[in-house]
Structures are given as structure tokens and as C-alpha cells.
Design a protein around this motif. Structure first.
Motif, PDB file in Angstrom:
ATOM      1  N   GLY A  39       4.057   5.233  -8.362  1.00  0.00           N
ATOM      2  CA  GLY A  39       2.926   4.560  -7.721  1.00  0.00           C
ATOM      3  C   GLY A  39       2.875   3.207  -8.560  1.00  0.00           C
ATOM      4  O   GLY A  39       3.756   2.211  -8.606  1.00  0.00           O
ATOM      5  N   ASN A  70       2.271   1.715  -3.570  1.00  0.00           N
ATOM      6  CA  ASN A  70       1.095   1.839  -4.349  1.00  0.00           C
ATOM      7  C   ASN A  70       0.698   3.368  -4.286  1.00  0.00           C
ATOM      8  O   ASN A  70       0.378   3.820  -5.532  1.00  0.00           O
ATOM      9  CB  ASN A  70       0.090   1.084  -3.972  1.00  0.00           C
ATOM     10  N   GLY A  71       0.862   3.995  -3.179  1.00  0.00           N
ATOM     11  CA  GLY A  71       0.290   5.214  -2.821  1.00  0.00           C
ATOM     12  C   GLY A  71       1.218   6.353  -3.234  1.00  0.00           C
ATOM     13  O   GLY A  71       1.149   7.751  -3.315  1.00  0.00           O
ATOM     14  N   GLN A  72       2.406   5.901  -3.749  1.00  0.00           N
ATOM     15  CA  GLN A  72       3.575   7.057  -4.000  1.00  0.00           C
ATOM     16  C   GLN A  72       3.995   7.479  -5.137  1.00  0.00           C
ATOM     17  O   GLN A  72       5.011   7.051  -5.747  1.00  0.00           O
ATOM     18  CB  GLN A  72       4.997   6.543  -3.348  1.00  0.00           C
ATOM     19  N   GLN A  73       2.940   8.078  -5.891  1.00  0.00           N
ATOM     20  CA  GLN A  73       2.871   8.278  -7.118  1.00  0.00           C
ATOM     21  C   GLN A  73       3.859   9.486  -7.556  1.00  0.00           C
ATOM     22  O   GLN A  73       4.753   9.494  -8.553  1.00  0.00           O
ATOM     23  CB  GLN A  73       1.611   8.991  -7.564  1.00  0.00           C
ATOM     24  N   ASN A 123       0.872  -1.406  -0.122  1.00  0.00           N
ATOM     25  CA  ASN A 123       0.033  -0.021  -0.042  1.00  0.00           C
ATOM     26  C   ASN A 123       0.811   1.060   0.166  1.00  0.00           C
ATOM     27  O   ASN A 123       0.479   2.255  -0.585  1.00  0.00           O
ATOM     28  CB  ASN A 123      -0.979  -0.229   1.154  1.00  0.00           C
TER      29      ASN A 123
END
Length: 394
Positions: free
Chosen positions: A181, A173-176, A170
Motif C-alpha cells: 500500500g 494505495n489501498g492494496q496493503q 487509490n
């Protein structure tokens, strides 16, 4: 004579071990030559690239076997360390392909104009080489220390590793803005040593590098498991309480072997990334980490050859079945795991040893030989008192 009789079995055992080592080294050298020199002549570039990926996955299977097969710690979170190694190499490739002072294109999509601080060290190739295995090793060591010092083991350890996997998944996944991401980092269009990573020459280079790395990791695991350290791991697996009562601290051994296993997974992740062309948070998917365990179970726990064999065979079956029957693979994988657990608990290697082990050992001259009978009784048994010279004089 008694000392000679005691030393003889040791000499025989040492000679047998030496013969096994020589045969194993010759077999590994022959397989390496076949993989590097023969198979590229018969396989298409696509199939050769697939084989290279499978061999990279075999490396992470060795790490799983080290921590699960020999130490009895079932890790369901090795996707973390696999992905960390892949991200480390991908970040270097992203930066090395750009003019000095530029930043990867995806940063512009999110309004980032300066390279984040943790990307800076990956401008250095030596630092990247160290980071590929040190970053996963440190992450595994920290996680292992927090878990093992509290004497958490068994199913609780497995649950904790899977929980850590979900956290990392997670987070990545959230570190665009920082690592792109869900899209991940691509490597196929990057350049390495002056050539595009996705070119035929570089794919062949990484294929050979994977074969060499696999042999090196096998030798490392073989060395770790064949000496006193290996016997300690097996003792922890079989009866940790007895090890503790014998005066040893299992925590240090478990932390160390978990860190080594994480480092091996990081190397596998880096080699897999450059051959697949991308690394993304999907490498931390729960199903992927469970598949790693299935490879080792199919090949045979606590058998390094079994881990390599299981990883290659299962992934080859997956590739072939997915091409012809894409909807059947998941059912096949589930059935395969059930068959192994119920009918082949020792995996393919364990079954093969039971069926053909004695025949093969005899053919290679490795079967234990009967020691020559030593009739020491006539020399060691004391003569009756009535027959001694002292008794005759009296």
C-alpha cells in the motif's frame, strides 16, 4: 538538364541531413563520455545519484514529448506507466534478495503466508526485464484504444488520463496486503547481481545504465520522429480531420505512439526506483504527472533535446532551491511555468533557435546554401519559327 536541376536540391538536402546526423551523433557521444567518465570524478556520490535520478526523469520527458510535443495529445497521467515500471523492478528485487520459498517481510504484517499469484513471474529476471516496458505499454495501449476509438481528444483526453491516474493511485494505495500500500516497496536494501542495490558500486552501475538507456530512448524517439511516422504524428497534431479525410486512420497511430510513450515511462520508472531506493503510490500523484509536462514545456515541445534539457534543469533547480529555500520552490515552479507559457512558448530550445540558430548553423556549415543559378532558358526555350531550317527550306 531539367531532371538534373530537379535532383540537385534533393542531393543538397540529403547531404545537409547527413551532416546534421553526424554532428548530432558526435555531440551525443561527447556528452555521454562526459557523463560517464568526467562527472563522476568531480561530483560527490550524493550529487551523482541525484544526477542519475534526473537523467531517469529525462527519459520519461522524452515519452511526454513524443505524445504531446509531436502528436498534440496532452497526457496528465504518465505517472501510471512510470510507477508500473518501478513496481515491476522492485518486485523482482524483493524476491531475488530472499531465500528460495520465502516471501517479503511486509506480507507477515497483514497475515499473508503465501506469495500472491501475480508475484510469481517476478522470480524470473528475463520476465522482469520484459515487464518493465511491456506492462506499461499494454496498459497505455488499452487506455489509448478505449479513448481514441471514440475520437476523444483535446482537453477531454487530458481529463481522462488524469482520472485514470486517480483510479490507479487509490487502487495501489489501498492494496496493503498485496503491494504494501502506502508504504511502497523498498529497493535500497535488496541485492542485485550479488551486491546491495544501495551500495556505491551498484549506484554507479545504475547511473551508467541510466545514461545508456537515455541515449537509447533518444535514438528511438529520433528515429520515430524523423521519418514518415513522425510526419504523420505532426500531421495528426496540426489537423487530424485532414489526415482522416486523406484516407489514414489516426486512431492506430495514436494508440501506437501512446503505447510507446508508456513503455518509455516504464523504463524511466524502473531506473528511477533503484536510484531513489523506493517506489510507492506517490509516483502516481497528480502533481508529479503535471511536473512531467512542465519539464517538456520549459525545454521546448517537439524538440527531443528540449525535453531532456528541461527535465534536468528543472529538477536541478528544484534540488538546489529546496535545500536552501524549502518554502520557495512551489512558488518558483509556478512562476517558471507562467513565464514559459507567456514569454517562451517554444521553450528554451525554441528561444535559442530564434536567437542563435542561424549563427550556429553557419558556424557548423549547416546553413542552407544558395544553389548555383542554372540558365536553362537558352537551351530549353524553342527557337523562333523563322530561324528554323525547315522554315528556310520552304
Amino acid at each position: 538538364m531539367t531532371t538534373e536541376a530537379t535532383m540537385q536540391p534533393r542531393r543538397v538536402a540529403k547531404a545537409s541531413q547527413k551532416r546534421k546526423f553526424v554532428i548530432e551523433a558526435i555531440a551525443i557521444a561527447a556528452i555521454a563520455l562526459i557523463l560517464i567518465l568526467v562527472l563522476p570524478l568531480f561530483l560527490t556520490p550524493f550529487r551523482l545519484n541525484l544526477l542519475g535520478r534526473f537523467l531517469a526523469l529525462a527519459i520519461v520527458a522524452l515519452g511526454i514529448d513524443l505524445i504531446w510535443g509531436f502528436t498534440g495529445l496532452l497526457s496528465l497521467g504518465h505517472g501510471i506507466f512510470f510507477a508500473l515500471g518501478g513496481y515491476a523492478f522492485a518486485m523482482y528485487l524483493q524476491l531475488s534478495s530472499l531465500p528460495e520459498g520465502s516471501i517479503p517481510d511486509f506480507f507477515g504484517l497483514y497475515g499473508v503466508t503465501e506469495l500472491p499469484w501475480f508475484w510469481q513471474p517476478f522470480n524470473s529476471f528475463p520476465f522482469t526485464l520484459l515487464a518493465i516496458f511491456l506492462v506499461p505499454a499494454i496498459a497505455a495501449g488499452l487506455l489509448g484504444y478505449l479513448v481514441f476509438r471514440n475520437r476523444i481528444r483535446g482537453v477531454y483526453f487530458s481529463i481522462l488520463t488524469q482520472a485514470a491516474l486517480v483510479v490507479f493511485f487509490n487502487f495501489f494505495n489501498g492494496q496493503q496486503k498485496l503491494i504494501n500500500g502506502t508504504n511502497g516497496l523498498t529497493t535500497s536494501t535488496a541485492t542485485f547481481l550479488g551486491q546491495r542495490v544501495g551500495s556505491g558500486e551498484m549506484r554507479m552501475f545504475f547511473y551508467i545504465a541510466t545514461v545508456i538507456a537515455l541515449i537509447a530512448m533518444y535514438a528511438l524517439c529520433r528515429w520515430l520522429t524523423s521519418g514518415r511516422f513522425g510526419r504523420m504524428l505532426v500531421a495528426i497534431r496540426d489537423d487530424e480531420n485532414r489526415v482522416r479525410f486523406s484516407g489514414y486512420d489516426p486512431t492506430a497511430f495514436k494508440v501506437l505512439v501512446f503505447a510507446v510513450s508508456g513503455a518509455i515511462a516504464g523504463i524511466a520508472g524502473a531506473l528511477f526506483t533503484v536510484q531513489s531506493g523506493i517506489i510507492s503510490p506517490q509516483a502516481m500523484d497528480i502533481a508529479f504527472s503535471i511536473e512531467m509536462v512542465i519539464w517538456v514545456a520549459v525545454g521546448g515541445r517537439a524538440t527531443l533535446v528540449g525535453a531532456v534539457l528541461g527535465a534536468v534543469l528543472v529538477n536541478m533547480a528544484r534540488s538546489l532551491l529546496s535545500e536552501r529555500f524549502p518554502d520557495v520552490w512551489l512558488f518558483f515552479q509556478g512562476a517558471l511555468f507562467l513565464i514559459v507559457v507567456t514569454a517562451l512558448p517554444d521553450g528554451i530550445i525554441g528561444w535559442g533557435r530564434r536567437q542563435f540558430g542561424h549563427t550556429v548553423s553557419s558556424a557548423l556549415g549547416l546553413a542552407p546554401k544558395d544553389l548555383p543559378y542554372l540558365d536553362d532558358s537558352a537551351e530549353t526555350e524553342p527557337a523562333p519559327l523563322s530561324e528554323t531550317p525547315e522554315f528556310a527550306e520552304k
